[in-house]
Design an enzyme around this catalytic site. Sequence first.
Site, short mmCIF file in Angstrom:
data_model
loop_
_atom_site.label_atom_id
_atom_site.label_comp_id
_atom_site.label_asym_id
_atom_site.label_seq_id
_atom_site.Cartn_x
_atom_site.Cartn_y
_atom_site.Cartn_z
N ILE A 13 0.82 -1.22 0.00
CA ILE A 13 0.00 0.00 0.00
C ILE A 13 0.85 1.27 0.00
CG2 ILE A 13 -0.30 0.29 2.51
CD1 ILE A 13 -3.34 0.72 1.87
N ASN A 26 -2.99 1.63 15.76
CA ASN A 26 -3.46 1.26 17.11
C ASN A 26 -3.91 2.54 17.82
OD1 ASN A 26 -1.14 2.49 18.52
ND2 ASN A 26 0.02 0.85 17.51
N VAL A 35 1.32 -3.09 8.61
CA VAL A 35 1.17 -2.02 7.63
C VAL A 35 1.47 -0.65 8.26
CG1 VAL A 35 -1.34 -1.70 7.90
CG2 VAL A 35 -0.26 -1.26 5.69
N ASP A 36 1.19 -0.53 9.54
CA ASP A 36 1.46 0.71 10.28
C ASP A 36 2.97 1.04 10.23
OD1 ASP A 36 1.07 2.87 11.98
OD2 ASP A 36 0.62 1.67 13.76
N GLY A 121 -4.28 -8.87 10.40
CA GLY A 121 -2.89 -9.27 10.67
C GLY A 121 -2.71 -9.50 12.15
N1 AR6 Z 1 0.74 -2.98 2.35
C1 AR6 Z 1 -0.48 -3.56 2.43
N2 AR6 Z 1 -0.85 -4.41 3.40
C2 AR6 Z 1 0.08 -4.71 4.33
C3 AR6 Z 1 1.38 -4.15 4.35
C4 AR6 Z 1 1.71 -3.25 3.29
N3 AR6 Z 1 2.90 -2.66 3.20
N4 AR6 Z 1 2.06 -4.64 5.42
C5 AR6 Z 1 1.22 -5.50 6.05
N5 AR6 Z 1 0.03 -5.55 5.40
P1 AR6 Z 1 -1.63 -5.49 10.35
P2 AR6 Z 1 -3.97 -5.13 12.11
C6 AR6 Z 1 -1.17 -6.34 5.67
O1 AR6 Z 1 -1.02 -6.44 11.30
O2 AR6 Z 1 -4.26 -6.57 12.05
C7 AR6 Z 1 0.22 -2.68 14.08
O3 AR6 Z 1 1.27 -2.96 14.97
C8 AR6 Z 1 -1.06 -7.55 6.57
O4 AR6 Z 1 -0.47 -8.65 5.87
O5 AR6 Z 1 -0.75 -4.47 9.72
O6 AR6 Z 1 -5.09 -4.14 11.94
C9 AR6 Z 1 -0.64 -1.53 14.55
O7 AR6 Z 1 0.13 -0.54 15.19
C10 AR6 Z 1 -2.54 -7.80 6.88
O8 AR6 Z 1 -3.15 -8.47 5.78
O9 AR6 Z 1 -2.85 -4.66 11.03
C11 AR6 Z 1 -1.58 -2.22 15.51
O10 AR6 Z 1 -0.99 -2.40 16.77
C12 AR6 Z 1 -3.10 -6.37 6.96
O11 AR6 Z 1 -2.12 -5.53 6.33
C13 AR6 Z 1 -1.80 -3.56 14.86
O12 AR6 Z 1 -0.64 -3.81 14.07
C14 AR6 Z 1 -3.34 -5.88 8.37
O13 AR6 Z 1 -2.34 -6.37 9.23
C15 AR6 Z 1 -3.00 -3.56 13.93
O14 AR6 Z 1 -3.25 -4.86 13.49
#
Ligand code: AR6
Length: 173
Positions: A13, A26, A35-36, A121
């Site tokens: 993204i 978060n 992704v954050d 995620g």
């Molecule tokens: N582009 C697109 N999608 C992505 C990318 C990217 N560069 N990187 C990861 N994903 P997550 P959550 C996907 O864990 O479950 C953080 O620490 C990933 O594979 O990013 O909402 C925050 O600070 C998955 O499919 O977010 C919070 O503490 C999706 O993005 C916590 O994680 C969401 O995974 C939020 O957890």
Amino acid sequence: MKEKLISAINGDITELSVDAIVNAANNSLLGGGGVDGAIHGAAGPELLEECKSLNGCATGKAKTTKGYALSAGYVIHTVGPVWRGGGNGEEETLAECYKSVFEEARKHKISSIAFPSISTGIYGYPVERAAPVAVRTVMEELERTPTVEKVIFVCFDKRTYDVYLEALEGLDG
Ligand code: AR6
């Protein structure tokens, strides 16, 4: 007609050239993993500086910052629910995230938005259950948001991508 506005891709993204990308953040809005972490890394340290001024964000709500070094002009930060088995309002809260992002999009006159798969995620929401909620809520919001012309679900892995494609295909039936 509406189906043409909404698509899924398998990708990162942070690389998208759209008006706004959505961050699955978060409550602190001060960065994290997933992704954050990728968004903060690509946007640069100014993003964290602006986030520090926002006083966090409640779960299901959204707050907007600039995109800094990203191609996207804005980042809309939302906080998804942590999955706790499904009986704790997770579905309503996840839908609220998408609604809150559209509220921000209307406020900032954003016409193209890219979403990650919020909560599926680190927060553990099963993607098979999250994708239909995401697609349905975005369709509803598109109906009431003429300014948004394009929505892209950006799926980081192939499995997530396949699940979103299936949810989008469900729109035709
Ligand atoms: N582009 C697109 N999608 C992505 C990318 C990217 N560069 N990187 C990861 N994903 P997550 P959550 C996907 O864990 O479950 C953080 O620490 C990933 O594979 O990013 O909402 C925050 O600070 C998955 O499919 O977010 C919070 O503490 C999706 O993005 C916590 O994680 C969401 O995974 C939020 O957890």
